[in-house]
Write an enzyme that holds these catalytic residues in place. Structure first.
Site, PDB file in Angstrom:
ATOM      1  N   SER A   1       0.856  -1.185   0.000  1.00 56.11           N
ATOM      2  CA  SER A   1       0.000   0.000   0.000  1.00 56.11           C
ATOM      3  C   SER A   1       0.889   1.229   0.000  1.00 56.11           C
ATOM      4  CB  SER A   1      -0.887   0.005   1.250  1.00 56.11           C
ATOM      5  OG  SER A   1      -1.516   1.264   1.430  1.00 56.11           O
TER       6      SER A   1
ATOM      7  N   TYR B   1      -1.744  -0.776  10.434  1.00 53.20           N
ATOM      8  CA  TYR B   1      -1.771  -0.987   8.986  1.00 53.20           C
ATOM      9  C   TYR B   1      -0.492  -0.496   8.324  1.00 53.20           C
ATOM     10  CZ  TYR B   1      -3.595  -1.063   4.197  1.00 53.20           C
ATOM     11  OH  TYR B   1      -3.785  -1.317   2.863  1.00 53.20           O
TER      12      TYR B   1
END
Length: 270
Positions: free
Chosen positions: A157, A171
């Site tokens: 990501s 995350y």
């Protein structure tokens, strides 16, 4: 072209040909996983779909069958060593071996760090890092013993590189670890002809992000703020990920390994 011209140069599109290759996709019922299986099916690969949601897994399989792909399903997530061994073995039993691994499984659970219980942090790390490590290990054992190389694509990501103020400590850490795993395995497995790379998207159109594409006050405000930092000035579409994925699973990327490819409209470049 004369007879000295390499075959690949006579038709460079052949570099992206994966017809007949066997691909395992974990998280096959998720946003990226579902996109991946459709791209691979359309490109002529044989597929092993792995996901914990049986109904969604059936839907993914049906979509691939409709595109003419051969499909085997296993209703498992890469949560344990045994589950990962079973996922890879499904490909071996169904098609004789596995050439490609796409690790599409993962999760997010935003929470301010001061409010986040340890078990929630560990759950994100397990879903995004430990599961990827386990399924890569299972694939690696098979691919190394088989001796025919292979392709691994992880899903990172933009948040593996950039922070986020909305409770992304787990995350962001997990995706930074994904980038590290990509580099480490790229170095470790190069001698076996196995390439390991990651795709790192930013926001792209999916069921989870559909609200950001709507025309209303909330969506317009959030979108405008986000797009002010995206040089190409738009949100991502599924086809923006399809091209990098096909590149990374095909012969075209044979000299690329250990890389994180940002499919983000230039978001991480600024």
């Amino acid at each position: 072209m004369d007879d000295a011209t390499p075959d690949w140069l006579k038709n460079p599109a052949r570099l992206f040909d994966i017809r007949g290759k066997v691909a395992v996709v974990t998280g096959a019922s998720g946003a990226f996983g579902m996109l991946a299986v459709k791209v691979l099916a359309g490109a002529g690969a044989k597929l092993v779909l792995a996901a914990g949601n049986g109904k969604a897994l059936d839907e993914a399989a049906a979509a691939c069958n409709a595109m003419g792909a051969e499909v085997a399903c296993v209703a498992l997530r890469p949560n344990t060593e045994a589950d990962c061994d079973t996922i890879i073995q499904t490909g071996i039993d169904a098609f004789g071996g596995v050439d490609i691994l796409v690790v599409g499984s993962g999760m997010n659970d935003p929470c301010p760090i001061v409010d986040m219980p340890l078990e929630r942090f560990e759950s994100v790390m397990d879903g995004n890092v430990t599961g990827a490590w386990l399924i890569c290990r299972a694939f690696g054992k098979h691919a190394i013993a088989r001796g025919r190389g292979g392709k691994v694509v992880l899903v990172s990501s933009a948040r593996g590189k950039l922070g986020h103020p909305a409770g992304y400590s787990a995350y962001c850490a997990s995706k930074a670890a994904t980038d590290g795993l990509t580099r480490a395995l790229g170095c470790e497995w190069g001698k076996y002809g196995i390439t390991v790379n990651a795709i790192a998207p930013t926001v792209f159109r999916s069921p989870l992000t559909a609200w950001m594409f709507e025309d209303n006050e909330k969506a317009n405000g959030v979108r405008a703020g986000f797009l002010s930092r995206v040089p190409l000035g738009r949100l991502g579409e599924p086809e923006d990920l399809a091209g990098p994925l096909l590149f990374l699973v095909s012969r075209a990327s044979d000299f690329h390994t250990g890389h994180t490819v940002y499919a983000d409209g230039g978001y991480t470049a600024g």
